[in-house]
Design an enzyme around this catalytic site. Sequence first.
Site, PDB file in Angstrom:
ATOM      1  N   TYR A   1      47.173   6.492 102.330  1.00  0.00           N
ATOM      2  CA  TYR A   1      48.156   6.694 103.389  1.00  0.00           C
ATOM      3  C   TYR A   1      47.559   7.447 104.577  1.00  0.00           C
ATOM      4  CZ  TYR A   1      51.784   5.400  99.968  1.00  0.00           C
ATOM      5  OH  TYR A   1      52.564   4.760  99.049  1.00  0.00           O
TER       6      TYR A   1
ATOM      7  N   LYS B   1      41.620   6.140  89.019  1.00  0.00           N
ATOM      8  CA  LYS B   1      41.052   4.846  88.642  1.00  0.00           C
ATOM      9  C   LYS B   1      39.555   4.905  88.943  1.00  0.00           C
ATOM     10  CE  LYS B   1      41.776   0.573  87.265  1.00  0.00           C
ATOM     11  NZ  LYS B   1      42.375   0.182  85.974  1.00  0.00           N
TER      12      LYS B   1
ATOM     13  N   ASP C   1      47.024   2.905  85.820  1.00  0.00           N
ATOM     14  CA  ASP C   1      47.747   1.747  85.267  1.00  0.00           C
ATOM     15  C   ASP C   1      48.143   1.991  83.812  1.00  0.00           C
ATOM     16  OD1 ASP C   1      45.032   1.781  84.785  1.00  0.00           O
ATOM     17  OD2 ASP C   1      44.768  -0.391  84.886  1.00  0.00           O
TER      18      ASP C   1
ATOM     19  N   ASP D   1      52.925   8.472  94.601  1.00  0.00           N
ATOM     20  CA  ASP D   1      54.159   7.876  95.109  1.00  0.00           C
ATOM     21  C   ASP D   1      54.736   6.928  94.058  1.00  0.00           C
ATOM     22  OD1 ASP D   1      56.164   7.215  96.846  1.00  0.00           O
ATOM     23  OD2 ASP D   1      54.916   6.008  98.194  1.00  0.00           O
TER      24      ASP D   1
ATOM     25  N   ASP E   1      58.134   7.613  91.328  1.00  0.00           N
ATOM     26  CA  ASP E   1      59.291   6.723  91.276  1.00  0.00           C
ATOM     27  C   ASP E   1      59.509   6.210  89.862  1.00  0.00           C
ATOM     28  OD1 ASP E   1      59.804   6.980  93.973  1.00  0.00           O
ATOM     29  OD2 ASP E   1      59.968   4.833  94.338  1.00  0.00           O
TER      30      ASP E   1
HETATM   31 MG    MG Z   1      58.348   6.355  97.434  1.00  0.00          MG
END
Ligand code: MG
Length: 383
Positions: free
Chosen positions: A141, A213, A246, A270, A274
């Site tokens: 980001y 990762k 993952d 992020d 969630d």
């Molecule tokens: Mg979000």
Amino acid sequence: MNTTPHIVLLPGDGIGPEVTRAAHRVLVEAGLHATFDEHPIGWTEWCERGDPLPRETLEAARAADAILMGAITSKPEAEAARELAPRLRDHGLRYRSPIVRLRKELDLYAGLRPARAWRGIPCAHPETNILTVRESTEGLYAGIEIDNVEPDHAALIHYELANLRERTTGRLAISARITTEHASRRIARVAFQQARLRSHQGATPARVTLLEKPNILRSTGSIMLDAARAVASDFPDVTLEIENIDAACMHAVMDPTRYAVVVAENLFGDIFSDLAAGLAGGPGLAPSASIGDRHALFEPVHGSAPDIAGRNIANPIAAILSGAMLARHINQPDVAARIERAISATLASAPASALTPDLKGRGSTTTLTDTILRNLWSNDDKR
Ligand code: MG
Ligand code: NAI
């Protein structure tokens, strides 16, 4: 003697003002020792003044001991231009998300997103109690994106692209993942501090899991790994585990108790937060904090929910729990605990007539807030 802490409220757009008002009421009634004032932020400011984060608001936020935000509305480029007041058009103004700017201006580098299940609220895994610590300034980001890649960006990229170009003729773009040792170390430190704190409170085991990762994203991944290991040596009482992001998503769905505090770069954090919020009962209950070394901002994870705005049916709990995190941050943990107990009691026993529609209730923002306020005191009486 300590001075009274000062809180800046940024209600924002849509349901932002409705849930911020509820959180403010609960904080005051729970006995938070603080002064408050309110400042504008968001879409209305953009449309009427051409700046969604007015300078006075930014300065007030900078001067505050903590910030409590509701939510803001962001819309795509074309709509932003269309809704701008006519007198402000053709001045080269461009909309930029005020929350992204606030995080940058105040260097709010650590996103703290607790996800816990509540008795009375059906969820996939009632044992879920995970704090995601998300790096919030870099990673994928960071905003380094190259639409039109030129060969001179790097010899390696050139070589890879030449291969790619032989096989594809359509659009080709790059988003770069940026990782610095500085940011990796400071986010790891926050995670270890949180893990220690939570284990002292008896909430979760003293464990940090780094989600990365590194087998594929080798250069950036190894910086995160080295940083976590370096910081771990300062926290002998906290265990460090390292997992692939993952695999961790799969494990979390099967057994969320495997995780106590997880730390991750921006995108991975992020996504994982969630996932954890989903395991614990949904976004209406998900609070967050954005913390830096000098400033701290608290807000529900959800957005401005224009589909239900102005109808007094928004669930205020995510905002109220964000307020509890704020209380803890400014060193008033009893206020935070009182609020959390009241929410726990409310969710465990409130009738459908008190709950908001997202919790399968028939009540409103007001009835739910009133029930929480009643439980603030009745709970204390029982102790
Ligand atoms: Mg979000
Ligand atoms: P959203 O979180 O606003 O809404 C998603 C869905 O969840 C909607 O159906 C909404 O009604 C429901 N919902 C959200 N909060 C709720 C609550 N407290 N009680 C009951 N139901 C609730 O996300 P969406 O629709 O993607 O975005 C709407 C606007 O919010 C956009 O302009 C977006 O840019 C902005 N946004 C702002 C954020 C912030 O201020 N930090 C974060 C996410 C989105």
